[in-house]
Design a protein around this motif. Sequence first.
Motif, short mmCIF file in Angstrom:
data_model
loop_
_atom_site.label_atom_id
_atom_site.label_comp_id
_atom_site.label_asym_id
_atom_site.label_seq_id
_atom_site.Cartn_x
_atom_site.Cartn_y
_atom_site.Cartn_z
N THR A 1 0.87 -1.19 0.00
CA THR A 1 0.00 0.00 0.00
C THR A 1 0.90 1.23 0.00
OG1 THR A 1 0.00 0.27 2.39
CG2 THR A 1 -1.70 -1.19 1.47
N MET B 1 1.24 13.32 -6.37
CA MET B 1 -0.02 13.22 -5.65
C MET B 1 -1.19 13.81 -6.40
SD MET B 1 1.03 11.47 -3.23
CE MET B 1 -0.40 11.30 -2.17
N ARG C 1 -10.03 -0.52 11.30
CA ARG C 1 -11.35 0.06 11.62
C ARG C 1 -11.64 0.02 13.12
NH1 ARG C 1 -10.77 1.74 7.30
NH2 ARG C 1 -12.13 1.75 5.48
N GLU D 1 -1.29 10.90 5.53
CA GLU D 1 -0.91 11.33 4.18
C GLU D 1 0.56 10.97 3.90
OE1 GLU D 1 -2.76 12.20 1.69
OE2 GLU D 1 -4.55 12.18 2.93
N SER D 2 0.71 9.97 3.04
CA SER D 2 2.05 9.43 2.78
C SER D 2 3.05 10.49 2.32
CB SER D 2 1.96 8.30 1.75
OG SER D 2 1.37 8.74 0.55
N HIS E 1 -7.26 4.72 6.96
CA HIS E 1 -6.27 4.48 5.90
C HIS E 1 -4.88 4.23 6.49
CE1 HIS E 1 -8.67 6.85 2.61
NE2 HIS E 1 -9.17 5.66 2.85
N VAL E 2 -4.00 3.68 5.68
CA VAL E 2 -2.58 3.67 5.99
C VAL E 2 -1.87 4.46 4.90
CG1 VAL E 2 -2.45 1.51 7.29
CG2 VAL E 2 -2.27 1.44 4.79
N PRO E 3 -0.73 5.08 5.21
CA PRO E 3 0.00 5.02 6.47
C PRO E 3 -0.48 6.05 7.49
CG PRO E 3 1.24 6.35 4.91
CD PRO E 3 0.01 5.87 4.19
N1 LIG Z 1 -3.77 10.12 0.28
C1 LIG Z 1 -3.55 9.07 1.25
C2 LIG Z 1 -4.26 7.83 0.78
C3 LIG Z 1 -4.21 6.72 1.82
C4 LIG Z 1 -4.94 5.50 1.32
O1 LIG Z 1 -5.93 5.57 0.59
N2 LIG Z 1 -4.41 4.34 1.70
C5 LIG Z 1 -5.02 3.10 1.28
C6 LIG Z 1 -3.93 2.07 1.03
S1 LIG Z 1 -2.89 2.52 -0.32
C7 LIG Z 1 -5.92 2.57 2.35
O2 LIG Z 1 -5.60 2.64 3.52
N3 LIG Z 1 -7.06 2.00 1.95
C8 LIG Z 1 -7.92 1.30 2.87
C9 LIG Z 1 -9.32 1.75 2.75
O3 LIG Z 1 -9.63 2.55 1.86
O4 LIG Z 1 -10.10 1.29 3.56
C10 LIG Z 1 -2.04 8.84 1.42
O5 LIG Z 1 -1.30 9.10 0.47
O6 LIG Z 1 -1.61 8.43 2.51
#
Ligand SMILES: N[C@@H](CCC(=O)N[C@@H](CS)C(=O)NCC(=O)O)C(=O)O
Length: 202
Positions: free
Chosen positions: A11, A102, A40, A65-66, A52-54
């Motif tokens: 991810t 981004m 969650r 926000e990565s 979300h991660v990270p």
């Molecule tokens: N813009 C955020 C996006 C974070 C994001 O969408 N992460 C995804 C993994 S790449 C995630 O955690 N998805 C799980 C979900 O949507 O439940 C970043 O760059 O950190």
Amino acid sequence: MSLKLYYVPQTRATRPRWLLEELGVPYELVRLDPQKGETRTPEYLALNPLGHVPTLVDDELVMTESAAILLYLADKFPEGKLAPAAGTPARAAYYQWILFCMSTLEPPLSLLHAQAKLPDAEKTPAVIATAQERVKTVVATVDKIIRTREHILGEGFSAADVLLASTVGWAKGYGLVESFPYALEYVRRCVARPAAKRARSD
Ligand SMILES: N[C@@H](CCC(=O)N[C@@H](CS)C(=O)NCC(=O)O)C(=O)O
């Protein structure tokens, strides 16, 4: 100092993990399994309300926000030389490439990701085709520039390379970089770095 990175393999969380490995600083990796609902839980949602991660925790600081995490860490550890000095042309290029990833390259990739998760009957071929073309147009600009440079800033490896190689690598996963030899080679040489390998080792 205690750095904690909340992480799911394959991810965007790989980006800060790779950067931390480049810096060689100690950190704790907290692995979460979304299939088990670990992104969650109330505890995790208190850190990252979208689940979300990270997420990076640095003592009292909690960051999501990565790309922002990369910028923060590269500045926090200047001895790692992963960010050009503030106010210089190299720093301007650094901001440009971080934002390029981004806000220019990621949106069509996110569309493709969302389409890939849908059942076949709900996929929209026109959306997929448009997003694929957009990714190729954007990767073509990287291909042109990286033809004459080892790293995207035209100087040493930086956090912008961590982000750009990760994001072009994502496009490569969709088979959209095959006709761009310089971009392809750029991703290969970045991910061949020992720190990048360590970040993907498990
Ligand atoms: N813009 C955020 C996006 C974070 C994001 O969408 N992460 C995804 C993994 S790449 C995630 O955690 N998805 C799980 C979900 O949507 O439940 C970043 O760059 O950190």
